[in-house]
Scaffold this active site. Structure first.
Site, PDB file in Angstrom:
ATOM      1  N   SER A   1       0.831  -1.214   0.000  1.00  0.00           N
ATOM      2  CA  SER A   1       0.000   0.000   0.000  1.00  0.00           C
ATOM      3  C   SER A   1       0.862   1.259   0.000  1.00  0.00           C
ATOM      4  CB  SER A   1      -0.902   0.023   1.239  1.00  0.00           C
ATOM      5  OG  SER A   1      -1.794  -1.057   1.228  1.00  0.00           O
TER       6      SER A   1
HETATM    7  N1  SAM Z   1      -1.150  -4.720   4.161  1.00  0.00           N
HETATM    8  C1  SAM Z   1      -0.484  -4.993   2.925  1.00  0.00           C
HETATM    9  C2  SAM Z   1       0.916  -4.424   2.905  1.00  0.00           C
HETATM   10  O1  SAM Z   1       1.300  -3.693   3.815  1.00  0.00           O
HETATM   11  O2  SAM Z   1       1.668  -4.751   1.974  1.00  0.00           O
HETATM   12  C3  SAM Z   1      -1.342  -4.502   1.776  1.00  0.00           C
HETATM   13  C4  SAM Z   1      -1.388  -5.478   0.674  1.00  0.00           C
HETATM   14  S1  SAM Z   1      -2.548  -5.289  -0.621  1.00  0.00           S
HETATM   15  C5  SAM Z   1      -3.029  -3.619  -0.735  1.00  0.00           C
HETATM   16  C6  SAM Z   1      -3.983  -6.163  -0.023  1.00  0.00           C
HETATM   17  C7  SAM Z   1      -3.764  -7.605   0.324  1.00  0.00           C
HETATM   18  O3  SAM Z   1      -5.032  -8.199   0.693  1.00  0.00           O
HETATM   19  C8  SAM Z   1      -3.212  -8.469  -0.812  1.00  0.00           C
HETATM   20  O4  SAM Z   1      -2.037  -9.092  -0.393  1.00  0.00           O
HETATM   21  C9  SAM Z   1      -4.327  -9.476  -1.070  1.00  0.00           C
HETATM   22  O5  SAM Z   1      -3.867 -10.726  -1.505  1.00  0.00           O
HETATM   23  C10 SAM Z   1      -5.005  -9.547   0.295  1.00  0.00           C
HETATM   24  N2  SAM Z   1      -6.373 -10.070   0.278  1.00  0.00           N
HETATM   25  C11 SAM Z   1      -7.357  -9.866  -0.610  1.00  0.00           C
HETATM   26  N3  SAM Z   1      -8.475 -10.536  -0.249  1.00  0.00           N
HETATM   27  C12 SAM Z   1      -8.179 -11.182   0.910  1.00  0.00           C
HETATM   28  C13 SAM Z   1      -8.909 -12.039   1.783  1.00  0.00           C
HETATM   29  N4  SAM Z   1     -10.175 -12.392   1.552  1.00  0.00           N
HETATM   30  N5  SAM Z   1      -8.290 -12.525   2.879  1.00  0.00           N
HETATM   31  C14 SAM Z   1      -6.992 -12.183   3.157  1.00  0.00           C
HETATM   32  N6  SAM Z   1      -6.254 -11.381   2.360  1.00  0.00           N
HETATM   33  C15 SAM Z   1      -6.840 -10.878   1.258  1.00  0.00           C
END
Ligand code: SAM
Length: 217
Positions: free
Chosen positions: A65
């Site tokens: 992010s």
């Molecule tokens: N917090 C992360 C970071 O600091 O890098 C942000 C990563 S990205 C914006 C959002 C993440 O949510 C992705 O890695 C994606 O795979 C995960 N994601 C999406 N749907 C999800 C779900 N149902 N359960 C868990 N993770 C999920």
């Protein structure tokens, strides 16, 4: 990888950028200023950009992010030391480290196996300990509930009931909700076992929350 004088200088500049955009919490700014974001970039071509206030690809079609977004969500959580926090969307682990720097006990769940494997090995190498889980976080993580705070780092179509259920009374959920292009940031505070108060903030753009209570694949 080295954390050079130059990297630290770029980080100080990033803190000023995030502060100028409205982040006030000194502990959040200190965390952004401390964590070497360039360590999270696997693609060496992107390392030069690690201290730009932008989201970047981290593999599996996902992103780390934007620092301002991380700071905004972290500030909204109003963390107290030892708060038990569930993060949905571990991704690179950067947000998880910010939560750890703020004194939280972190439970983090990731939907993409490759990212889960990578981050759960990477964080201890950086000297941080969190509890990592692989699976669909759109339904929370009931096994370790209740939580003081829950943060969702992917864009949801609506607020999953399970996340409210898994909050302690007095706790809050910070979640971007909207369509796949743009989402409003919400902070939902559980004021009584069957009562919540919702506050709405500005628009953001997240990758979609997948899974049963997200945008199904
Ligand atoms: N917090 C992360 C970071 O600091 O890098 C942000 C990563 S990205 C914006 C959002 C993440 O949510 C992705 O890695 C994606 O795979 C995960 N994601 C999406 N749907 C999800 C779900 N149902 N359960 C868990 N993770 C999920």
């Amino acid at each position: 990888m080295e954390d050079s004088y130059r990297h630290r200088g770029m980080r100080r500049q990033l803190v000023k950028t995030v502060q100028a955009k409205g982040i006030k919490s000194q502990s959040v700014l200190d965390a952004i200023g401390k964590i070497p974001r360039h360590f999270f970039f696997e693609d060496s071509a992107l390392i030069e950009h690690a201290y730009e206030d932008k989201a970047f690809p981290i593999g599996s079609g996902q992103t780390i992010s934007q620092p301002y977004t991380v700071a905004f969500q972290s500030e909204l959580l109003q963390l107290k030391p030892k708060d038990k926090v569930l993060e949905i969307g571990t991704g690179s682990g950067y947000q998880a480290i910010v939560l750890l720097e703020l004194g939280a006990e972190v439970f983090s769940i990731e939907y993409q196996k490759a990212l889960f494997e990578r981050t759960r090995k990477f964080l201890p190498r950086m000297g941080y300990q969190a509890n990592f889980f692989y699976g669909d976080g759109s339904k929370g993580l009931a096994k370790h509930a209740p939580y003081d705070k829950i943060i969702v780092t992917a864009g949801a179509p609506s607020v999953p009931d399970a996340l409210i259920d898994q909050l302690k009374v007095g706790g809050c959920l910070v979640i971007p909700v909207g369509n796949v292009r743009t989402q409003q940031m919400l902070r939902i505070t559980k004021t009584a076992p069957d009562k919540v108060r919702s506050e709405t903030y500005t628009d953001f753009k997240f990758v979609p929350l997948l899974g049963e209570d997200g945008w199904r694949k």
